[in-house]
Design a protein around this motif. Structure first.
Motif: not given
Lengths: 662, 460
Positions: A554-566, B422-437
């Protein structure tokens, strides 16, 4: 031109003001030559802080700004933007790092930290003094993206970008995409099968007209910079013509050579010509030249003989693909710790001590036991111990926590109970139960309710030297039960070692190719854990998934989607700002030796045909300074980093020690 | 006060709505702005920043939250692609992915943003004092107020629920704020305004609330003076908080001992079964700060130490090496009924030390309750507006618990941050950038489709 410099000392909350005398530094700065005003504020990077700078530029006519605070990697852009907004060329703004270089490292010596901050400030003022305004340059962005690694992280990034119609090169080292997730059976906390989650995504990658899938391939070279990278990709020959192959399987059925399967963690064999796993994409086999008899001694042509479409091509050559891309996303995944050095755990010594990845393969229907939990002798275990933190949280191996093992250990417990019956004894020897995600605590409770036995204490030893009848024929897990405050011996049929996640063996090579930094734990370093968890120190290069640090799917997919944003942002903008502080040549001094051109990594320097002197291509120059450092006559200089400027700064910083008068 | 630019970019691209301007919302807005799409960033409070700006330092690096937050606040306030609507709420959303219409109510601040210089004279003049929500009730604010000095926009708002003019308070204030304002920026007659905007996608980043431990009478919150919740303590230890970062008891003296209680309301069938994910780490952070600032004896009563992220285990070891005492056992009771001389005048933390196998009594000066993170009080209403569903704990339901935690069951509406769990700031930021994507991908596809169809792109 009269220099009017504004100096701003940041408190950084209490990060600076708590460890040195900010007021003293302000007073000192105000008295320095060319300093028009010196101020301090709690957070210079905030709006009110930036306003101080902007107002002073407008009202006092400042033409230089020095902010004494944190590292420029954090906020140089912020302060330069503030200056630009107030009408001052951003390159007239510089920072002195009194946090990382003084308050944070000399936190126990108030006076010394203050003195050092003063020296850094004085040097900073000199730094600003000779700065010149520079103009921004822009470069077009190539809209293609390179994704390195075809596991779930790489697949996710690629699909997200491809959904907008932009092209992605997805490069995977193995013959098939799918990565580590393809080796898993079920995932926590819902116990869904990975196949139903991964397979559709792998198929989407294959079907996408925007993804150029290059499997059995590696990146050999990367050059360039954000918006304009060039990557050389070596497509290693499969020795099978993908266009002709129908995936019928005749070749691998007939192949006489057996090799330990990497996919099955060595627990099962594959052939020398093989498909890594049943759902592999592309569904084209590959010949392992290290083991294939045809390549070793020319003694076998069986696969070529039986192939109905004559798709085997022993002479197939490696191919080179040159990709031009705007951004690179590194998603190369992880390896797992080999617990052999921990001899007291008996791995490779006792038959029924397995690692978690090996157990995972055992659970899979296409695995070494056809999905049955079996001991080496084919018997069904009646008791299993799961050892947490093997290689993690361990000063001798990896001090970090591998984040997912508590959860997958619980997953195994529940699956074992499901498959072998509730009477099977399952023991978990743990230090802490780290079940932090959504649905994880509830999963823990379910395992507990199902009768999984939890023993708080790391396993000290696995032995087959038994005491008493009850232990006969079993493996004994010797551990301290910290809640009972007693050493206990737990006789079991099988032991699963939850091994640490570690950086891959080729991490060093990848980090060199892409100029990536690595954190202390060996994984790729993110630019900043909070400001930018997907970026790296190199603009335009991102690192996502477990190659950046252990995490679940789950956390991997979030981060990977973030890179797509960039990547999408870059593409959407279409252009990127280039380094303005480029190199320039003083033609009067240049002797035409050409050393500068030979050290330029970006091929930005040419020797002019007619004058035979060095010429800098400003559009390509990245401002790295290698040429300026190399030039023997100092004809080559870097804008705003001239010899004079730098020596001046060093003199000021070391004035006290050099015995020069204050 | 920084210049407020009303020159927003208009281009042929679709706009995106981001609801909630904490770190998740600000990050998503900045990412989308970077792709040259317009963003409407709506925030309910008079300032952006969210919960993160209430924090002092953040684990595991001890970076200050403001150092990371204030530049982002500044950027969302000045970015030409971001139309910042603070003190505003979305009241209605209709339409579908690629074509939403959002109705936004801009509540009347009673202050003209364009005229206000942020001088603060109005707040000084105002005679009406109420507890400060920002400082968790540990200090006060006025009826006209700015939540904190680095607020963006740095323009106060009048809280009409307490302002004497609106409540017709018997003690008149004579509109002291209006008289004090040199820029003539204040008007009690200002009205709410309603606007409707057209967007292609919506990202909901409305954050979280914390459990109120008052019903858990055994812990004495609200009864004993020196029992604090984690966020109250966070305000205390912040250099911008009510005590300028000094750790002190209610009577102003420095504590010699403190206990940090884990899992208050989390991992608890009576309140919330789930784990709140960040408390083990911020408990360590608090322990470190108390010890560093006061040299006090610190005890942490825990069930498991959940230090799972990058650098977290190492941080745990560092705090352990600093001499913090770890007691494995959830606290059963905090009492002021003492038994021995040693306990006299102190709060006694009663718990089972499971490693000793014994009940123990730990006398301390101060108790900090690490309370559960829970969905905001109005989560149900927000869900209704945006067509979201709530999971069994009341957090917003993600599209898929593994494959898509940023999507929802409605196309075009995305989530990020603690409102999803619930989640911490690094995971929030990651998810937020993902949502933006996901939002950028959606609107880009819509724009391509519409261009192909020859239609005009519906811009914000």
């Amino acid at each position: 031109m009269k220099r009017k410099i504004g100096v701003y000392i940041c408190h950084c909350g209490s990060n600076i003001a708590g460890y040195l005398d900010v007021k003293k530094v302000v007073g000192y700065a105000a008295g320095l030559p060319s300093v028009t005003v010196a101020r301090d504020y709690t957070f210079m990077c905030s709006d009110p802080g930036q306003d101080l700078i902007k107002n002073d530029i407008k009202e006092l006519g400042l033409n230089g700004v020095l902010v004494c605070s944190c590292s420029p990697t954090l906020h140089l852009r912020t302060f330069r933007a503030a200056c630009a907004a107030a009408g001052l060329n951003p390159h007239q703004c510089e920072m002195a790092t009194i946090r990382e270089y003084s308050s944070w490292v000399h936190s126990h010596d108030w006076d010394a930290a203050t003195e050092k901050a003063m020296a850094l400030t004085a040097a900073g003022v000199r730094r600003v003094l000779y700065r010149n305004p520079l103009e921004s340059k822009w470069s077009e962005v190539n809209p293609n993206t390179l994704v390195v690694g075809g596991g779930i992280a790489g697949i996710q990034t690629a699909l997200e970008i491809a959904s907008t119609g932009e092209k992605v090169y997805l490069v995977e080292k193995a013959p098939s995409i799918g990565g580590r997730m393809a080796q898993l059976h079920k995932t926590f906390p819902n116990l869904d099968t990975t196949g139903e989650m991964l397979k559709p995504r792998m198929e989407m990658v294959a079907a996408s007209p925007h993804i150029e899938l290059l499997t059995n391939s590696e990146i050999t070279e990367v050059s360039g910079y954000i918006g304009n990278f060039k990557a050389t990709i070596k497509k290693k020959a499969r020795a099978v013509d993908a266009a002709k192959c129908t995936g019928c399987g005749e070749c691998w059925q007939k192949c006489p050579v057996n090799v330990k399967s990497e996919y099955d963690r060595g627990l099962k064999d594959r052939k020398a010509i093989y498909l890594p796993f049943a759902g592999a994409i592309p569904a084209v086999p590959v010949i392992d030249k290290k083991h294939c008899k045809h390549y070793l001694d020319g003694s076998c042509n069986l696969c070529a003989d039986v192939c109905p479409t004559k798709a085997i091509d022993f002479d197939q050559a490696d191919e080179t693909v040159n990709a031009e891309i705007g951004a690179c996303v590194i998603a190369t995944g992880y390896d797992t710790f080999d617990p052999s050095p921990i001899t007291q755990l008996g791995y490779h010594r006792y038959d029924n001590v397995v690692t978690s990845p090996e157990f995972e393969r055992m659970l899979a229907a296409d695995g070494p036991t056809g999905g049955k939990i079996l001991m080496k002798n084919g018997g069904v275990p009646k008791s299993i111990a799961i050892a947490h933190c093997v290689g993690s949280r361990d000063q001798n191996y990896h001090p970090y926590c591998s984040r997912i093992c508590c959860m997958y250990s619980l997953k195994y417990s529940r699956i074992i109970k499901q498959m072998l019956g509730p009477d099977t004894n399952v023991y978990q020897m743990y230090i802490d139960m780290r079940c932090f995600g959504k649905g994880h605590e509830e999963f823990y409770k379910q395992a507990s309710d199902e009768g999984v036995q939890f023993i708080r204490g790391k396993i000290g030893q696995i032995t087959d030297i038994t005491q008493g009848d009850e232990e006969k024929g079993k493996l004994i897990a010797v551990c301290e039960d910290t809640l009972l405050n007693d050493m206990i011996r737990v006789p079991v049929d099988m032991v699963i070692l939850s091994v640490a996640m570690e950086p891959r063996a080729d991490t060093e090579e990848i980090s060199r190719t892409f100029l990536l930094g690595r954190s202390q734990d060996g994984f790729f370093a993110e630019r900043h854990p909070k400001l930018d968890p997907v970026g790296t120190m190199l603009d335009g290069v991102f690192a996502v998934g477990c190659c950046q640090g252990p995490k679940d799917i789950g956390d991997t997919i979030n981060q990977a989607t973030g890179a797509a944003a960039r990547a999408l942002e870059l593409i959407s903008k279409g252009r990127v700002e280039m380094e303005a502080a480029t190199a320039y040549v003083d033609a009067e001094v240049c002797s035409g030796c050409g050393y500068c051109a030979s050290v330029c990594a970006y091929s930005a320097i040419e020797m002019d045909d007619k004058t035979h002197l060095a010429k800098v291509n400003e559009a390509v120059c990245k401002g790295c300074g290698a040429c300026a450092a190399t030039c023997p006559s100092k004809a080559m200089q870097l804008k705003n980093f001239s010899q004079k400027q730098l020596i001046d700064v060093i003199e000021e910083a070391t004035r006290e020690y050099a015995g020069l008068s204050k | 006060m920084g210049e407020v630019s009303t020159q927003y970019v208009t281009n042929q691209k679709q706009a995106v709505l981001v609801v909630g301007a904490g770190i998740a919302g600000m990050q998503a807005a900045l990412e989308i702005a970077d792709s040259e799409h317009k963003v409407y960033l709506v925030e309910r409070l008079p300032t952006v920043g969210g919960r993160m700006m209430q924090l002092d330092k953040t684990f595991p690096t001890m970076d200050c939250a403001s150092c990371i937050g204030t530049p982002k606040m500044s950027q969302v306030g000045s970015n030409r692609y971001i139309e910042l609507l603070t003190y505003a709420e979305v009241t209605k959303l209709t339409g579908y992915a690629g074509n939403f219409q959002a109705t936004i109510r801009k509540k009347a601040r009673s202050v003209d943003i364009a005229k206000c210089t942020g001088c603060g004279a109005c707040a000084e003049a105002c005679p009406h004092i109420v507890p400060s929500e920002w400082n968790m009730g540990l200090s006060t604010r006025k009826a006209i107020f700015t939540p904190f000095p680095q607020a963006v926009p740095n323009v106060p708002a009048i809280d009409r629920s307490v302002c004497r003019i609106f409540t017709k308070h018997p003690e008149k204030c004579g509109a002291a704020c209006v008289r004090a304002c040199a820029a003539k920026a204040i008007s009690h007659k200002q009205q709410d305004e309603e606007i409707t905007v057209n967007v292609g996608a919506v990202i909901v980043t409305t954050g979280y609330d914390l459990l109120d431990p008052t019903p858990m009478t055994q812990f004495g919150y609200g009864k004993y003076t020196n029992v604090y919740t984690s966020l109250e303590f966070e305000r205390m230890v912040s250099s911008t908080g009510p005590t300028q970062g000094h750790v002190q008891l209610k009577d102003g003296t420095t504590p010699k001992s403190a206990a940090i209680l884990h899992c208050i309301g989390s991992r608890d069938r009576n309140y919330h079964e789930y784990c709140s994910r960040v408390c083990c780490m911020y408990g360590l952070k608090h322990a470190h700060l108390i010890h560093e600032k006061t040299g006090a004896n610190v005890y942490q009563m825990y069930i498991d130490m959940r230090c799972f992220g990058k650098g977290y285990e190492e941080f745990y070891k560092r705090i352990s090496d600093e001499g913090v005492n770890f007691v494995r056992g959830k606290v059963a009771q905090v009492t002021d009924i003492t038994r021995t001389d040693e306990e006299k005048g102190k709060l006694v933390v009663v718990c089972e030390d499971t490693l000793l196998g014994e009940m123990i009594r730990v006398p301390v000066d101060m108790v900090i309750l690490s309370v559960a993170i829970k969905p905001r009080a109005d989560a149900k209403d927000v869900a209704a507006i945006f067509g979201l569903t709530q999971d069994k704990d009341g957090f917003f339901q993600e599209n898929h618990y593994k494959l898509n935690t940023m999507g929802t069951l409605t196309d075009g509406i995305f989530l990020a941050g603690c409102n999803q769990g619930p989640k911490d700031i690094p995971d929030t930021v990651s998810q937020s950038i993902g949502a933006a994507a996901k939002a950028i991908a959606l609107v880009s596809q819509m724009e391509k489709k519409q261009r192909r169809a020859g239609a005009e792109v519906k811009t914000g």
